[in-house]
Enzyme design. Structure first.
Site, PDB file in Angstrom:
ATOM      1  N   HIS A 105     -52.367 -63.002  12.923  1.00 17.51           N
ATOM      2  CA  HIS A 105     -52.883 -62.051  13.908  1.00 17.51           C
ATOM      3  C   HIS A 105     -54.153 -62.545  14.592  1.00 17.51           C
ATOM      4  O   HIS A 105     -54.826 -61.782  15.272  1.00 17.51           O
ATOM      5  CB  HIS A 105     -53.145 -60.701  13.224  1.00 17.51           C
ATOM      6  CG  HIS A 105     -51.927 -60.139  12.569  1.00 17.51           C
ATOM      7  ND1 HIS A 105     -51.643 -60.357  11.236  1.00 17.51           N
ATOM      8  CD2 HIS A 105     -50.913 -59.395  13.066  1.00 17.51           C
ATOM      9  CE1 HIS A 105     -50.503 -59.753  10.942  1.00 17.51           C
ATOM     10  NE2 HIS A 105     -50.041 -59.168  12.025  1.00 17.51           N
ATOM     11  N   HIS A 125     -49.650 -58.225  17.477  1.00 15.28           N
ATOM     12  CA  HIS A 125     -48.672 -57.826  18.494  1.00 15.28           C
ATOM     13  C   HIS A 125     -49.230 -58.106  19.896  1.00 15.28           C
ATOM     14  O   HIS A 125     -50.423 -57.979  20.135  1.00 15.28           O
ATOM     15  CB  HIS A 125     -48.264 -56.362  18.329  1.00 15.28           C
ATOM     16  CG  HIS A 125     -49.364 -55.352  18.503  1.00 15.28           C
ATOM     17  ND1 HIS A 125     -50.458 -55.238  17.652  1.00 15.28           N
ATOM     18  CD2 HIS A 125     -49.567 -54.413  19.476  1.00 15.28           C
ATOM     19  CE1 HIS A 125     -51.252 -54.265  18.057  1.00 15.28           C
ATOM     20  NE2 HIS A 125     -50.752 -53.750  19.174  1.00 15.28           N
ATOM     21  N   GLY A 159     -43.839 -55.202  21.262  1.00 14.97           N
ATOM     22  CA  GLY A 159     -43.685 -54.609  22.581  1.00 14.97           C
ATOM     23  C   GLY A 159     -42.981 -55.499  23.590  1.00 14.97           C
ATOM     24  O   GLY A 159     -43.103 -55.292  24.801  1.00 14.97           O
ATOM     25  N   MET A 179     -37.583 -56.300  17.217  1.00 11.64           N
ATOM     26  CA  MET A 179     -37.072 -55.373  16.205  1.00 11.64           C
ATOM     27  C   MET A 179     -36.240 -54.273  16.874  1.00 11.64           C
ATOM     28  O   MET A 179     -35.044 -54.439  17.127  1.00 11.64           O
ATOM     29  CB  MET A 179     -38.232 -54.768  15.406  1.00 11.64           C
ATOM     30  CG  MET A 179     -39.059 -55.797  14.660  1.00 11.64           C
ATOM     31  SD  MET A 179     -40.554 -55.130  13.876  1.00 11.64           S
ATOM     32  CE  MET A 179     -39.861 -54.083  12.620  1.00 11.64           C
ATOM     33  N   SER A 180     -36.874 -53.157  17.182  1.00 17.05           N
ATOM     34  CA  SER A 180     -36.162 -51.979  17.693  1.00 17.05           C
ATOM     35  C   SER A 180     -35.523 -52.218  19.051  1.00 17.05           C
ATOM     36  O   SER A 180     -34.514 -51.584  19.379  1.00 17.05           O
ATOM     37  CB  SER A 180     -37.118 -50.786  17.773  1.00 17.05           C
ATOM     38  OG  SER A 180     -38.227 -51.085  18.600  1.00 17.05           O
TER      39      SER A 180
END
Length: 201
Positions: A105, A125, A159, A179-180
């Site tokens: 990160h 992210h 995102g 991911m989603s």
């Protein structure tokens, strides 16, 4: 331009059978599928690998998060380590044949992971995401800094949508981790191909 790759990371919200069926449908279009299931036991992850095999998902494309023991025992493609995991250098020395990804990160963490022997990084992210609503995104400029200061592949996460993939590629990134955006889509195959299409432009 170097080829750009896509990693899919499990959400931890789907039943094993649902995830396995989606993985079976999308694996021809992606480079890796991560089993990131923090609430699962070692036995459950082992059984999930078996289920994925039954659905003809290649072991070489599977990456298990944190559970080095299960990754080694099942002979999957690799293991993904985070800040709670065993040190990269220890895993590399003990399991020299295991491909090791490291989640980072910051630029400092990225450079240290490379020195310690990580084969690739997942950094983020990058953009605002519902999974980290109270944390400020790192953004494209910080992603560029990481790409410029390490020699191993960097995958961006957080995102990422087909509409912003071009920014990731222009930053010099080796690929994306989603991911989603794929796993929770109404049509996962259509969703993953939307990413693949933008990555090839």
């Amino acid at each position: 331009m170097k080829p750009t790759k896509i990693h899919i990371i499990s959400t931890g919200k789907q039943e094993a059978d649902v995830f396995s069926k989606i993985a079976a449908s999308i694996h021809p279009y992606v480079d890796a599928i991560h089993i990131r299931e923090k609430s699962m036991t070692a036995k459950q992850i082992y059984e999930l690998v078996g289920l994925l095999q039954k659905h003809h998902v290649p072991l070489s494309k599977l990456v298990i998060n944190d559970r080095i023991d299960v990754a080694y025992a099942t002979k999957v493609g690799g293991v993904q380590l985070g800040y709670r995991s065993m040190p990269v250098e220890v895993v590399k020395q003990t399991f020299p044949g295991l491909r090791i990804g490291c989640s980072v990160h910051s630029l400092k963490q990225a450079k240290q992971a490379e020195v310690n022997g990580a084969d690739y990084l997942i950094y983020g992210h990058i953009f605002p995401t519902n999974s980290k609503p109270n944390l400020t995104p790192r953004g494209i400029e910080q992603l560029k800094q990481v790409n410029q200061h390490v020699q191993i592949p960097v995958f961006a996460i957080g995102g990422i949508k087909p509409s912003n993939v071009h920014q990731i590629i222009e930053a010099g990134t080796s690929g994306i981790a989603v991911m989603s955006g794929v796993l929770e889509a109404a049509n996962p195959v259509q969703a993953v191909n939307a990413y693949v299409e933008k990555m090839s432009i």
